[in-house]
Design an enzyme around this catalytic site. Sequence first.
Site, PDB file in Angstrom:
ATOM      1  N   PRO A  10       0.824  -1.218   0.000  1.00 29.06           N
ATOM      2  CA  PRO A  10       0.000   0.000   0.000  1.00 29.06           C
ATOM      3  C   PRO A  10       0.857   1.266   0.000  1.00 29.06           C
ATOM      4  CG  PRO A  10      -0.511  -1.415   1.901  1.00 29.06           C
ATOM      5  CD  PRO A  10       0.663  -2.016   1.202  1.00 29.06           C
ATOM      6  N   GLU A  11       0.544   2.183  -0.910  1.00 29.36           N
ATOM      7  CA  GLU A  11       1.209   3.484  -0.958  1.00 29.36           C
ATOM      8  C   GLU A  11       0.203   4.541  -0.513  1.00 29.36           C
ATOM      9  OE1 GLU A  11       3.257   3.991  -4.731  1.00 29.36           O
ATOM     10  OE2 GLU A  11       3.417   1.832  -5.001  1.00 29.36           O
TER      11      GLU A  11
END
Length: 282
Positions: A2-3
């Site tokens: 996840p960014e």
Amino acid sequence: MPELPEVETIRSRLAPGLTGRKLERVEILDPRLTRPEPPELVAAALEGERVADVRRRGKYLVVVFESGRHLLVHLRMTGNVLHPAPEGRKDDPHVRAVVRLDDTSDVVYRDVRRFGTWDLLEPGELEGYFAARRLGVEPLGRAFTAASLSRSLAGRKAPVKAALLDQRAAAGIGNIYADEALWYARIHPLTPAGQLDDEQVAALRAGVRKALQLGIRRQGATLRDYRSSDGSEGRMQHEFRVYGRADEPCERCGTPIAKTRVAGRGTWYCPACQPSELGSVA
Ligand SMILES: [Zn+2]
């Protein structure tokens, strides 16, 4: 992994259900989550805390308590915070923590690869925590300007993609959004960061913001593991211009997208729109 857009999506879905709620009971099932702190101590410290807000800083979820403490959740590779708790979680071997709220609902922390972390900070410790990790400005905030980006890239010989990944120029960019931002900016990922001219820096700032904003609008990218806090998938994977698209035509010029490695990470770019400034490298 996840960014910023994925974490922001999780945050925005979690916030309404958590804000104002008290943590009645906390079970931390995996000591890796809180180490070096013993999980039972962190769990005991969390019980009785009331949530004032759920924020985000870079890729961190920041649970703000009324007491002034903060719980920093970093999802790393495969972590996720699910609320309401999914069906069948009792048989799910990847559940690492369960928090019972005072409305009797459960928040479940799930993590297949187990790299995620929980750090409970005392009041006043938040800024020092981020400063010690050299966390850069928020790329969607006002402080992220062409001038600030230029300053943080100046004199750096590292490839510009590596500079985007190390979080110092801006917080929250990972492998996907770095490649997408560089395509929008028409910059080759191996260009030494300090060599970008003013026009390229301005284009890079715009590209970073465009890629991240699109990612948020599409509720993140679901490749394998990422789901939002309610279990739903993101749609950003249908918007990729280069990431994971080796040999497919560039939508701007038709040239097949190329793949290389930068800073140990798979890196996609258009060899025509993003020409190498080093000549032979690409
Ligand atoms: Zn192209």
